[in-house]
Each structure stands twice: as structure tokens, then as C-alpha cells.
Write an enzyme that holds these catalytic residues in place. Sequence first.
Site, mmCIF file in Angstrom:
data_model
loop_
_atom_site.group_PDB
_atom_site.id
_atom_site.type_symbol
_atom_site.label_atom_id
_atom_site.label_comp_id
_atom_site.label_asym_id
_atom_site.label_seq_id
_atom_site.Cartn_x
_atom_site.Cartn_y
_atom_site.Cartn_z
ATOM 1 N N ASP A 97 0.788 -1.230 0.000
ATOM 2 C CA ASP A 97 0.000 0.000 0.000
ATOM 3 C C ASP A 97 0.821 1.281 0.000
ATOM 4 O OD1 ASP A 97 1.088 0.014 2.542
ATOM 5 O OD2 ASP A 97 -0.791 -0.453 3.562
ATOM 6 N N GLU A 119 -0.164 -9.104 -1.574
ATOM 7 C CA GLU A 119 -0.888 -8.616 -0.391
ATOM 8 C C GLU A 119 -2.058 -7.730 -0.824
ATOM 9 O OE1 GLU A 119 0.791 -7.513 3.899
ATOM 10 O OE2 GLU A 119 0.517 -5.729 2.673
ATOM 11 N N GLU A 133 -2.437 5.042 2.844
ATOM 12 C CA GLU A 133 -2.284 3.669 2.367
ATOM 13 C C GLU A 133 -3.595 3.027 1.920
ATOM 14 O OE1 GLU A 133 1.337 4.625 4.693
ATOM 15 O OE2 GLU A 133 -0.806 4.944 5.014
ATOM 16 N N HIS A 214 4.599 4.706 14.187
ATOM 17 C CA HIS A 214 5.062 5.633 13.156
ATOM 18 C C HIS A 214 3.948 6.125 12.235
ATOM 19 C CE1 HIS A 214 4.820 1.870 10.895
ATOM 20 N NE2 HIS A 214 4.720 2.620 9.811
ATOM 21 N N ARG A 216 1.217 7.996 10.195
ATOM 22 C CA ARG A 216 0.954 9.417 9.958
ATOM 23 C C ARG A 216 -0.314 9.882 10.667
ATOM 24 N NH1 ARG A 216 3.472 11.811 5.321
ATOM 25 N NH2 ARG A 216 4.780 10.373 4.162
ATOM 26 N N HIS A 246 11.185 5.402 15.262
ATOM 27 C CA HIS A 246 11.203 5.767 13.850
ATOM 28 C C HIS A 246 11.967 7.075 13.662
ATOM 29 C CE1 HIS A 246 9.643 6.618 9.792
ATOM 30 N NE2 HIS A 246 9.314 5.342 9.735
#
Length: 372
Positions: A97, A119, A133, A214, A216, A246
Site C-alpha cells: 500500500d 498482499e 495507504e 510511526h 501518519r 522511527h
Amino acid sequence: MARRILTVFGTRPEAIKLFPLVHALRGDARFDSRVCVTGQHRGMLDQVLEIAGIVPDHDLDVMQPDQSLDALTARLLTGIGQVLDAERPDWVVVQGDTATAMCGALAAYYRKIPIAHVEAGLRSGNIYHPWPEEVNRRVIGTMARLHCAPTQTAADALRRENIDPAAIHVTGNTVIDALQWVTERIRHEPGLASGLAEIETRFAGKRIVGVTSHRRENFGDGMQAIAEAIRQIAARDDVALIFPVHLNPNVRSVMQAALAGLSNVALIEPLDYLHFARLLDISTLMLTDSGGVQEEAPALGKPVLVMRETTERPEGIVAGTARLVGTDCARIVTETNRLLDDAGAYAEMARAHNPFGDGRSAGRIAELLATE
């Protein structure tokens, strides 16, 4: 004549999930395997390439400081397009993604090159969680000719979107292939993952809680709440938390401010894949907002508390290997303490069947690429 397969990836999770397929393709005379990396995660990507023994045929090195998503997308689309014009592959393989996957698929579509999506079919149902994503996956799904769904749930999601059922194949998730491969390497060469030895000695006698964060969509208040939850969990004297932080400053600055100096919290640099596999192995449970950890940790019998509002991997929730706790500080702390204090609740999650694969996914995908 061997089929030319161009595998395109750019982040560490993509590299982990695609190196078993790259190995399978390179070991099969039916294929002329080529690899293009974008460098969307530069250092973390390179670590996986080294471990897996993969030397890319093309490296776009697209990342720039403070690059916006639209600027990144433009660089990816044009850069991958140039590689496609040079290679002229029979198939383009993308995974998951990421912006790299979406742009790789779009560049291939513009040239009418068949796309295989590894996937495929993961859906959260919310275009802003995970962001961006969720939309990246949906865009790829409209263009792919071959949809390699990791689970039946993912395959069903694709059918609901009117994808041709003949193009959908349940292959399992290659992340399990990768984890089995790397675990076997560590078993034969323990020194490969000895970098955590000092921390393991420091926290001897304590139960380890592994942490990754991590996303967003968690930047800002969500990240602050996660940091506060970790601080409260660290007040227990029977646990220690190991947190590979991260590199993104939206994560690092928050965690350093809230957690630096706590005696039973180790804020460490991001781990290469070998050492991350070791962290999974020594942890009692995982706190994460990562997608991949939701698949990997159950393969080692480790419960996962998912610090997100939604997940595109509901199979783990249904199977009982993972639980959504969001970014509410009180809930993260309560659910963590429940697993640490209630042996029955812990065993129920730890022993649940992992729905994500059996370690033979790459071979299935290679066979599909040979015969489709």
C-alpha cells in the site's frame, strides 16, 4: 523464453515481504527477474537488501528532506516509468500500500504492462485510516491483473469490489516466509542478532514489551497519547519496554521528550530485520501501529495491541491474535496491564491461530506468474 518480471519496492516492509519472492523468481529458470528499488525508506531498505543478498538492478533514491506526498508521487511515477521503458517487463510486481506500490502500478498501467499485486485486498473501510495507504491499495486494485490475497477475508473484499474472481488467488502472506527464513538464519548464526544483547542483560528478569509507532494518522495528539501510555506502563517494576524509534521527527521528538531517561524504557535506533525478529522473539507482547507486526508477531505467539482506530488486517482481530486499542492512553494502559496480569487472557491471544500464512506464499505467487 523466460518471462521478465520487474519487482518494484521502496520501503523496508515491502522489501521484507518481497525478498522471498525475489529469491523464488531468481531461482527459477522460467523467469528473468529484475529489481527496481525507489529508496522511499533509504537506510531501512538497504538493511533488508543486505540481509537478503539482493542487489537492485535500478535504484531511484527518490527521497528528499521534508518532501510532500505529491512531490514524492511525481518523482516515483516518472522515475519508475523510465525504468519500465528501459526494461520492458512482461509483468510488474508491487506489494501492499505504499506510494511506491501505487506509482509502480500506475506507471505500468500507462504502458499496458500486467500488474501483480502482492498482499492484495486489505481494507479498513476508512480512506483516512491508514492514510494514505488505504487509497493506495484501492487504486492498485483497480489496475492489477493478478491479485495475490493473503487471506480469504482479503479475497472476499476484492470480490465485493467486483474484481474478476478468476484474477484473485489466496496465497498467504509472504511476511511469514520472510520471518521463517530470517529466524532460521539466526538459529544457525546467533551472532547475526547479537546487537540487543546488552539491553537483554540490562532488562534480565523483566518481561519485555516491544513497541513500534510511526503512523501518519497518529502524528500529533495520537503520538502524545501513545507516549503517555508507555510512560505509565513503565511505572511497573516488572516490565521493560524496548522501542526502536522511527526516524520521522514527528515520532522521535515526542518520544524523546516524554520517555528519555526512564530506567526501564530503551529508546533505540530503528532495527534491521534480523534484530527486529529478535525483538519479536524476546517480547512478551507488542504495542504497535504497524501493519506488518500484526502479521509477524502472532507467528511467534506474541499478542498484539494495535494502537490504531481501524485495521486493514481484521483477520488478526477475528482470530484473536490482535486487539484494537486505538490511541486512547487509558485503554492502551488497561489492555497492556490485563495481558501482563491475567495469564488466561494472555494465553488466549498467544495460542490463537495465526491466519496470515504458512511460509510457502512466495512459491505460490511465482507459480501464478509463470502460468497466468
